[in-house]
Design an enzyme around this catalytic site. Structure first.
Site, PDB file in Angstrom:
ATOM      1  N   ASP A 602     -40.548 -21.705   4.548  1.00 53.92           N
ATOM      2  CA  ASP A 602     -40.125 -20.350   4.195  1.00 53.92           C
ATOM      3  C   ASP A 602     -38.594 -20.299   4.284  1.00 53.92           C
ATOM      4  O   ASP A 602     -38.009 -20.699   5.298  1.00 53.92           O
ATOM      5  CB  ASP A 602     -40.739 -19.328   5.150  1.00 53.92           C
ATOM      6  CG  ASP A 602     -40.481 -17.904   4.698  1.00 53.92           C
ATOM      7  OD1 ASP A 602     -41.229 -17.427   3.836  1.00 53.92           O
ATOM      8  OD2 ASP A 602     -39.511 -17.304   5.202  1.00 53.92           O
ATOM      9  N   ILE A 603     -37.962 -19.841   3.174  1.00 55.56           N
ATOM     10  CA  ILE A 603     -36.491 -19.767   3.160  1.00 55.56           C
ATOM     11  C   ILE A 603     -36.044 -18.632   4.087  1.00 55.56           C
ATOM     12  O   ILE A 603     -36.537 -17.496   3.984  1.00 55.56           O
ATOM     13  CB  ILE A 603     -35.986 -19.524   1.721  1.00 55.56           C
ATOM     14  CG1 ILE A 603     -36.457 -20.662   0.786  1.00 55.56           C
ATOM     15  CG2 ILE A 603     -34.468 -19.398   1.708  1.00 55.56           C
ATOM     16  CD1 ILE A 603     -36.110 -20.443  -0.662  1.00 55.56           C
ATOM     17  N   GLU A 645     -40.734 -16.635  -1.459  1.00 53.65           N
ATOM     18  CA  GLU A 645     -39.826 -17.676  -1.017  1.00 53.65           C
ATOM     19  C   GLU A 645     -40.536 -18.702  -0.143  1.00 53.65           C
ATOM     20  O   GLU A 645     -39.910 -19.476   0.573  1.00 53.65           O
ATOM     21  CB  GLU A 645     -38.651 -17.059  -0.244  1.00 53.65           C
ATOM     22  CG  GLU A 645     -38.986 -16.429   1.086  1.00 53.65           C
ATOM     23  CD  GLU A 645     -39.443 -14.966   0.961  1.00 53.65           C
ATOM     24  OE1 GLU A 645     -39.582 -14.324   1.990  1.00 53.65           O
ATOM     25  OE2 GLU A 645     -39.692 -14.505  -0.185  1.00 53.65           O
TER      26      GLU A 645
END
Length: 728
Positions: A602-603, A645
């Site tokens: 996960d960004i 994301e």
């Protein structure tokens, strides 16, 4: 779509082998159908396992049969079996590991081509050899069939047809040779008879003149050289002419004749003629007694007649031998009469009393010669033809000849007036001799005429036979040539046409034959085959176009499927496709006891990036983030975007420790990533959760993702930009 169905025409005639072929065909058809419907890996695995087991069993049956029959190409056939068994796993892996339609089409086509080639070509070869083994009985039909097969295997059809065409010609030539030989033998016999007739005729003429000369000479001496002088001189000239003519005949015939006995006769007779000339030259001396003169003439004439008699022993036709014997008998009769004439003349000139005459030695000889005359007449009547007997008439009648001699002796020897009896005796017997000479000449001339006629007929028949035989041979040769070409030319034409068909050329038509025989049927069968193959070729082209269209549609469908399974922004797999792959990899891990790890990324603070750089900046960041993920993991690993994301990386055959190393490297690469955007640079970090699938956890797809997601959330709680392993 490639379709396979069992057809009874595929049977090779051995039940066990045909049953194996049917099973193999059904299994390969199922594999091709499974490929066409894009069946799952489990179905493909099942079908390939069945194919491997069935082909291995079938190959064992084939190889055992080949060994029992001593098949020549057994080793090569066995290598082909082993090669296919080795290829099966490779085909399966190619099908399962390649997601494109082209690879699937190649596998389908290979299996289709192999099963058709194996059944219709490879197995047909050894089965044909199996049926060609010698299994003959001893019946006439079997022997006939065996002989026919032996001939067909060793002599080509053109030679067999040529032999069939030449046999009648050879038979005609053989019969012609026999006929010509028979005609030549008859001609040779007639030619021999013609030569014998001429020789006998010349001997008869010579001996007759010698007999006349002998009689005149005897009378000339008895009359104290007073009478018969002129007649004797004239007769001696005639005898000289006859001697010359006979010598000329003998010399001319010696070079032409090959019969040994006849050649010996000519040589011996020439010696006799030489002695005759010497003897006649010595007659000028008056000191020679009439007894010695008569003995000399009798000896010479007897030799000539004796040699002519032996000519009947020459190997010739019985009819010809009888003719010669009959002529010799009547010539001998004439000579005996001549001797009797001279003996009687001397007996009368001795001027004896009746008692002395009856008891004299010459009188006894006179009656002995009568017996010889009767014997000569008997031989003539036995050997002569009815026509010859009729020609001779009373002269050749035993009773009449006997009565004539007895009456002549009684009238001219035993009655008074003997001074006239000697002359009358000589004239009477001379007339009788002349009559017999006329009959002899007629018989010889008739025989010579018949011989010449028969020679002419034989010559004419010979030329006629030659003309007929030549005509038949020419016509037979012409017919045989036409027959040969009427069989061989169509076969060669059909052979050429079939070769063209094997090259894919179907333009060689055979419509010109209107015959209703086997050749016409062969033409018709070829034309039907050509049209069927042309139709099949056209159908094949249509099927190829349909298959290509289907392949294009399949590729198009796969392309759309691929697009549907990809994230349109980054190009990563979407969540739906990722779930399918994850499910498949979990099944593989279960079956093969393989390790499987999963990363969830996960960004960090992605909303801040969107707020700062806008959605365009956020989209650029997502694309570069996917690229750095793809480049940082193995080629066999699967990268997917499963949320805004949020990304997932599936790692087959990778345990937790290996996955942790990769995850740390990936985290470091992301942290070092600089994304240029306008005049600024975007920097990223990511939180990573890691989990390994264990068989005893019995996780399904959703449970495995949820388990890994917990580790991701723990990474976020731990301050982000870190890797957290899920608890076991």
């Amino acid at each position: 779509m490639i379709s396979l169905e069992w057809n009874e025409d595929m049977c090779v005639g051995i039940d066990e082998i045909d049953a194996d072929h049917k099973k193999i065909l059904i299994i390969i058809a199922a594999i091709i159908d499974a490929i066409d419907i894009n069946a799952n890996a489990e179905t493909i695995e099942k079908h390939f396992s069945e194919l491997a087991a069935c082909t291995a069993s079938h190959f064992k049956h084939e190889e055992a049969l080949m060994k029992t029959m001593g098949f020549e190409d057994f080793i090569e056939h066995q290598k082909g079996h082993q090669g296919f068994l080795v290829q099966l796993p490779e085909l399966k892996n190619k099908l399962l590991n390649s997601n494109n339609a082209e690879a699937a089409g190649e596998v389908s086509q290979f299996l289709y081509d192999w099963v058709i080639e194996h059944i219709l070509i490879a197995d047909m070869d050894y089965v044909h050899a199996f049926y060609s083994e010698e299994k003959y009985s001893v019946s006439f039909k079997a022997i006939f069939q065996r002989s026919s097969e032996w001939l067909s295997q060793r002599v080509n059809i053109s030679t067999r047809v040529l032999i069939t065409a030449l046999l009648p010609i050879l038979g005609m030539l053989l019969l012609s040779f026999i006929a010509i030989k028979d005609n030549y033998q008859q001609y040779k016999n007639m030619l021999l008879l013609d030569n014998l007739t001429q020789i006998v005729q010349q001997v008869n003429s010579l001996t007759h003149n010698l007999q006349v000369e002998r009689g005149l000479l005897s009378s000339y001496i008895s009359s104290d050289y007073q009478r018969f002088s002129k007649a004797l001189t004239s007769q001696q000239h005639k005898s000289n002419d006859e001697i010359y003519a006979f010598t000329t005949l003998l010399n001319s015939r010696k070079a032409l004749l090959t019969e040994p006995m006849l050649i010996e006769f000519i040589n011996s007779t020439k010696i006799d003629i030489t002695e005759l000339i010497i003897f006649r030259n010595g007659l000028n001396s008056t000191s020679i007694s009439s007894e010695k003169i008569l003995t000399g003439y009798n000896l010479i004439i007897g030799k000539l007649l004796s040699r002519v008699n032996r000519l009947s022993h020459i190997k010739m036709d019985a009819e010809f031998a009888n003719n010669i014997t009959a002529i010799n008998a009547i010539v001998g009769l004439k000579e005996i009469l001549g001797q009797q004439r001279e003996l009687g003349t001397q007996l009368i000139d001795d001027d004896l009393s009746t008692h002395e005459l009856i008891h004299s030695e010459r009188y006894k000889q006179l009656y002995m010669q009568l017996g010889m005359q009767l014997n000569a007449i008997f031989i003539f009547n036995y050997s002569a033809t009815p026509e010859q007997q009729q020609t001779c008439g009373k002269l050749c009648n035993v009773a009449k000849q006997k009565a004539f001699i007895n009456k002549t002796i009684e009238d001219l020897m035993l009655k008074p007036g003997k001074e006239q009896n000697s002359q009358f005796w000589f004239i009477t017997l001379t007339n009788r001799i002349d009559d017999i000479e006329i009959v002899t000449d007629k018989i010889i001339n008739d025989l010579d005429t018949k011989t010449q006629l028969k020679l002419e007929r034989l010559e004419s028949r010979f030329y006629l036979v030659i003309i007929i035989i030549s005509t038949i041979v020419v016509l037979n040769t012409l017919f045989s040539t036409i027959l040969y070409h009427s069989v061989i030319t169509p076969i060669r034409r059909i052979t050429h046409a079939l070769k063209q068909v094997t090259l894919g050329r179907y333009n060689q038509q055979m419509n010109e034959s209107a015959s209703k025989d086997e050749i016409g049927a062969l033409y018709g069968a070829y034309e039907t085959l050509r049209r069927k193959l042309l139709q099949a070729d056209m159908s094949k082209n249509i099927i190829k176009r349909q298959q290509q269209s289907l392949l294009d549609r399949r590729k198009e469908r796969d392309r759309y499927r691929e697009l549907a399974s990809r994230d349109t922004l980054t190009g990563a797999l979407n969540r739906r496709k990722f779930n399918l792959i994850l499910k498949q990899e979990i099944n593989f891990a279960k079956q093969d006891k393989q390790k499987l790890s999963l990363l969830l990324l996960d960004i960090d603070h992605f909303k801040r990036i969107n707020d700062t750089y806008g959605h365009a900046g956020g989209d650029q960041a997502l694309r570069d983030f996917y690229d750095i993920c793809s480049n940082s993991v193995k080629s066999s690993d699967i990268v997917a975007r499963i949320g805004g994301e949020e990304f997932a990386i599936l790692m087959p055959e990778t345990d937790k420790a290996q996955a942790h190393v990769i995850a740390e490297r990936l985290r470091h690469n992301i942290q070092a990533l600089q994304i240029p955007y306008g005049q600024e640079t975007i920097r990223l970090t990511a939180s990573i959760g890691l989990a390994q699938w264990h068989e005893y956890d019995s996780f399904n797809v959703d449970e495995f993702i949820s388990h890994t997601d917990k580790a991701l959330y723990q990474a976020k709680r731990d301050g982000r930009n870190c890797v957290v392993e899920a608890s076991t």
